[in-house]
Scaffold this motif. Structure first.
Motif, mmCIF file in Angstrom:
data_model
loop_
_atom_site.group_PDB
_atom_site.id
_atom_site.type_symbol
_atom_site.label_atom_id
_atom_site.label_comp_id
_atom_site.label_asym_id
_atom_site.label_seq_id
_atom_site.Cartn_x
_atom_site.Cartn_y
_atom_site.Cartn_z
ATOM 1 N N ASN A 51 30.241 41.127 42.484
ATOM 2 C CA ASN A 51 29.847 40.658 41.157
ATOM 3 C C ASN A 51 31.052 40.414 40.259
ATOM 4 O O ASN A 51 30.906 40.294 39.040
ATOM 5 C CB ASN A 51 28.928 41.684 40.490
ATOM 6 C CG ASN A 51 27.620 41.854 41.235
ATOM 7 O OD1 ASN A 51 27.097 40.900 41.801
ATOM 8 N ND2 ASN A 51 27.089 43.068 41.247
ATOM 9 N N SER A 52 32.238 40.326 40.859
ATOM 10 C CA SER A 52 33.456 40.204 40.058
ATOM 11 C C SER A 52 33.497 38.921 39.238
ATOM 12 O O SER A 52 34.088 38.880 38.158
ATOM 13 C CB SER A 52 34.689 40.258 40.965
ATOM 14 O OG SER A 52 34.756 39.109 41.810
ATOM 15 N N GLY A 53 32.895 37.858 39.766
ATOM 16 C CA GLY A 53 32.999 36.563 39.103
ATOM 17 C C GLY A 53 34.260 35.812 39.459
ATOM 18 O O GLY A 53 34.548 34.752 38.897
ATOM 19 N N GLY A 54 35.038 36.336 40.403
ATOM 20 C CA GLY A 54 36.278 35.690 40.799
ATOM 21 C C GLY A 54 36.047 34.440 41.615
ATOM 22 O O GLY A 54 34.983 34.235 42.199
ATOM 23 N N ALA A 55 37.089 33.596 41.660
ATOM 24 C CA ALA A 55 36.981 32.320 42.356
ATOM 25 C C ALA A 55 38.108 32.128 43.355
ATOM 26 O O ALA A 55 38.455 31.008 43.694
ATOM 27 C CB ALA A 55 36.982 31.175 41.341
ATOM 28 N N ASP A 129 36.113 41.220 33.441
ATOM 29 C CA ASP A 129 36.455 40.353 32.311
ATOM 30 C C ASP A 129 37.595 39.423 32.693
ATOM 31 O O ASP A 129 38.471 39.773 33.489
ATOM 32 C CB ASP A 129 36.890 41.193 31.105
ATOM 33 C CG ASP A 129 35.732 41.971 30.504
ATOM 34 O OD1 ASP A 129 34.584 41.606 30.779
ATOM 35 O OD2 ASP A 129 35.993 42.934 29.770
ATOM 36 N N ASP A 130 37.600 38.248 32.094
ATOM 37 C CA ASP A 130 38.699 37.317 32.334
ATOM 38 C C ASP A 130 39.355 36.859 31.033
ATOM 39 O O ASP A 130 40.076 35.871 31.006
ATOM 40 C CB ASP A 130 38.224 36.110 33.136
ATOM 41 C CG ASP A 130 37.154 35.306 32.399
ATOM 42 O OD1 ASP A 130 36.738 35.732 31.309
ATOM 43 O OD2 ASP A 130 36.747 34.254 32.917
ATOM 44 N N THR A 131 39.094 37.566 29.948
ATOM 45 C CA THR A 131 39.728 37.211 28.683
ATOM 46 C C THR A 131 40.291 38.461 28.018
ATOM 47 O O THR A 131 39.805 39.567 28.230
ATOM 48 C CB THR A 131 38.732 36.551 27.710
ATOM 49 O OG1 THR A 131 37.641 37.452 27.478
ATOM 50 C CG2 THR A 131 38.205 35.256 28.273
ATOM 51 N N LEU A 217 44.330 38.772 33.972
ATOM 52 C CA LEU A 217 42.964 39.207 34.268
ATOM 53 C C LEU A 217 42.235 38.201 35.165
ATOM 54 O O LEU A 217 41.462 38.593 36.053
ATOM 55 C CB LEU A 217 42.187 39.418 32.976
ATOM 56 C CG LEU A 217 42.671 40.567 32.088
ATOM 57 C CD1 LEU A 217 41.932 40.559 30.751
ATOM 58 C CD2 LEU A 217 42.497 41.911 32.784
ATOM 59 N N VAL A 218 42.491 36.921 34.955
ATOM 60 C CA VAL A 218 41.871 35.885 35.788
ATOM 61 C C VAL A 218 42.357 36.004 37.233
ATOM 62 O O VAL A 218 41.560 35.992 38.189
ATOM 63 C CB VAL A 218 42.166 34.482 35.229
ATOM 64 C CG1 VAL A 218 41.752 33.398 36.222
ATOM 65 C CG2 VAL A 218 41.452 34.275 33.901
ATOM 66 N N ILE A 219 43.669 36.118 37.408
ATOM 67 C CA ILE A 219 44.225 36.213 38.758
ATOM 68 C C ILE A 219 43.772 37.499 39.440
ATOM 69 O O ILE A 219 43.406 37.496 40.626
ATOM 70 C CB ILE A 219 45.758 36.123 38.719
ATOM 71 C CG1 ILE A 219 46.195 34.718 38.297
ATOM 72 C CG2 ILE A 219 46.364 36.470 40.077
ATOM 73 C CD1 ILE A 219 47.683 34.571 38.074
ATOM 74 N N ALA A 220 43.775 38.605 38.696
ATOM 75 C CA ALA A 220 43.349 39.879 39.275
ATOM 76 C C ALA A 220 41.894 39.798 39.724
ATOM 77 O O ALA A 220 41.530 40.290 40.806
ATOM 78 C CB ALA A 220 43.538 41.005 38.263
ATOM 79 N N ARG A 221 41.062 39.176 38.911
ATOM 80 C CA ARG A 221 39.656 39.011 39.261
ATOM 81 C C ARG A 221 39.508 38.111 40.482
ATOM 82 O O ARG A 221 38.718 38.397 41.396
ATOM 83 C CB ARG A 221 38.889 38.421 38.077
ATOM 84 C CG ARG A 221 37.387 38.305 38.300
ATOM 85 C CD ARG A 221 36.704 37.608 37.153
ATOM 86 N NE ARG A 221 37.110 36.210 37.053
ATOM 87 C CZ ARG A 221 36.561 35.328 36.222
ATOM 88 N NH1 ARG A 221 35.604 35.707 35.395
ATOM 89 N NH2 ARG A 221 36.963 34.076 36.202
ATOM 90 N N ALA A 225 37.954 38.853 44.395
ATOM 91 C CA ALA A 225 37.036 37.990 45.146
ATOM 92 C C ALA A 225 37.595 37.663 46.524
ATOM 93 O O ALA A 225 36.850 37.597 47.519
ATOM 94 C CB ALA A 225 36.751 36.711 44.359
ATOM 95 N N VAL A 226 38.913 37.441 46.621
ATOM 96 C CA VAL A 226 39.550 37.188 47.914
ATOM 97 C C VAL A 226 39.395 38.404 48.822
ATOM 98 O O VAL A 226 39.066 38.283 50.016
ATOM 99 C CB VAL A 226 41.045 36.851 47.725
ATOM 100 C CG1 VAL A 226 41.767 36.842 49.068
ATOM 101 C CG2 VAL A 226 41.204 35.504 47.041
ATOM 102 N N ILE A 227 39.621 39.582 48.266
ATOM 103 C CA ILE A 227 39.512 40.815 49.044
ATOM 104 C C ILE A 227 38.074 41.004 49.541
ATOM 105 O O ILE A 227 37.842 41.369 50.699
ATOM 106 C CB ILE A 227 39.973 42.015 48.204
ATOM 107 C CG1 ILE A 227 41.490 41.920 47.961
ATOM 108 C CG2 ILE A 227 39.626 43.333 48.869
ATOM 109 C CD1 ILE A 227 42.003 42.854 46.890
ATOM 110 N N ALA A 228 37.100 40.742 48.668
ATOM 111 C CA ALA A 228 35.698 40.856 49.068
ATOM 112 C C ALA A 228 35.371 39.853 50.171
ATOM 113 O O ALA A 228 34.661 40.179 51.136
ATOM 114 C CB ALA A 228 34.786 40.639 47.859
ATOM 115 N N ALA A 229 35.875 38.628 50.046
ATOM 116 C CA ALA A 229 35.640 37.609 51.074
ATOM 117 C C ALA A 229 36.305 38.001 52.389
ATOM 118 O O ALA A 229 35.754 37.756 53.478
ATOM 119 C CB ALA A 229 36.156 36.258 50.599
#
Length: 249
Positions: A51-55, A129-131, A217-221, A225-229
């Motif tokens: 549910n991180s919201g990362g891309a 969060d990404d902001t 925060l954007v890169i960390a998020r 997502a990369v780690i989850a994938a």
């Protein structure tokens, strides 16, 4: 994916012992990987709900963090809000660490320890969060030195998480994923608490720009997502045949 027939005469020639592709070492590694897969068939690894919201993309690997220049002003990323975002990131790392530890334990691999953080729901990565809201003039922005310490620990811990997945991949006979930074396994370092910058006698703050705090925060998020994938791909890889197949004969 070659198939090797092993009979009593297979190792009659020394070349079959030392050959890196079909020799003794490769055969033993294949047997060990097959055994690991059988163990995991009895205790299937848990998947992660992301549910991180990362891309981030697995193909690109983990993204590196930029090193922002100090902002000599009072309107950097607001420390209070930045701290709340970092806490969520630490919680996400904790979730991943516990999921990996449970799966790795079945194979005798060491735990991926993270002493801090909270897990609201097992195997479920929280929203991140990404902001980082800008601090008003005269407020308490995050200190640049504090920010850089958090970036360094996050970089190292995320590399360790992906590296721990790579160790798991190798243990079941699969090739590791590309790792943009860091190495795997072991204990994760505690993330420093963000510290607010204080104004000097001239009213000058040494902070980090809100855009740079947000970019982190954007890169960390995205890296989460990369780690989850990567973990999902590692689990999916258990159903794929090993690189080397052995049969009697």
């Amino acid at each position: 994916m070659p198939t090797i027939r092993i009979n009593k005469d297979y190792f009659a020639g020394s070349g079959k012992v030392w050959d890196r592709q079909v020799g003794l070492g490769a055969i033993i590694a294949s047997l060990v990987a097959d055994n690991a897969r059988r163990v995991l068939a009895d205790t299937p690894p848990a998947a992660l709900t992301d549910n991180s919201g990362g891309a981030g993309t697995l193909e690109a690997g983990l993204q590196p963090f930029a090193k922002p220049a100090p902002l000599v002003a009072a309107d950097g990323g607001l420390n209070m809000n930045f701290a709340a975002s970092v806490e969520k990131l630490v919680n996400a790392h904790k979730v991943v660490a516990e999921t990996l530890t449970a799966a790795r334990a079945a194979l005798g691999l060491p735990a991926v320890n993270l002493a801090e953080g909270n897990v609201a729901a097992a195997n479920t990565i929280p929203a991140l969060d990404d902001t980082a809201n800008a601090a008003a003039s005269g407020s308490a922005p995050v200190a640049h030195a504090s920010f850089m310490g958090i970036v360094a620990v996050t970089r190292r811990n995320q590399g360790k998480l992906l590296g721990a997945i790579n160790e798991f991949r190798r243990a079941v006979g699969n090739a590791p994923f590309a790792n943009a930074f860091g190495t795997g396994g072991g204990e994760l370092a505690p993330t420093p608490d963000p510290v607010a910058a204080e104004a000097d006698d001239a009213g000058v703050y040494v902070s980090v720009a809100v855009a740079d705090a947000t970019a982190f925060l954007v890169i960390a998020r995205d890296n989460v997502a990369v780690i989850a994938a990567a973990w999902q791909a590692a689990i999916d890889g258990l159903s794929q045949p090993a690189d080397l197949r052995l049969v009697a004969g």
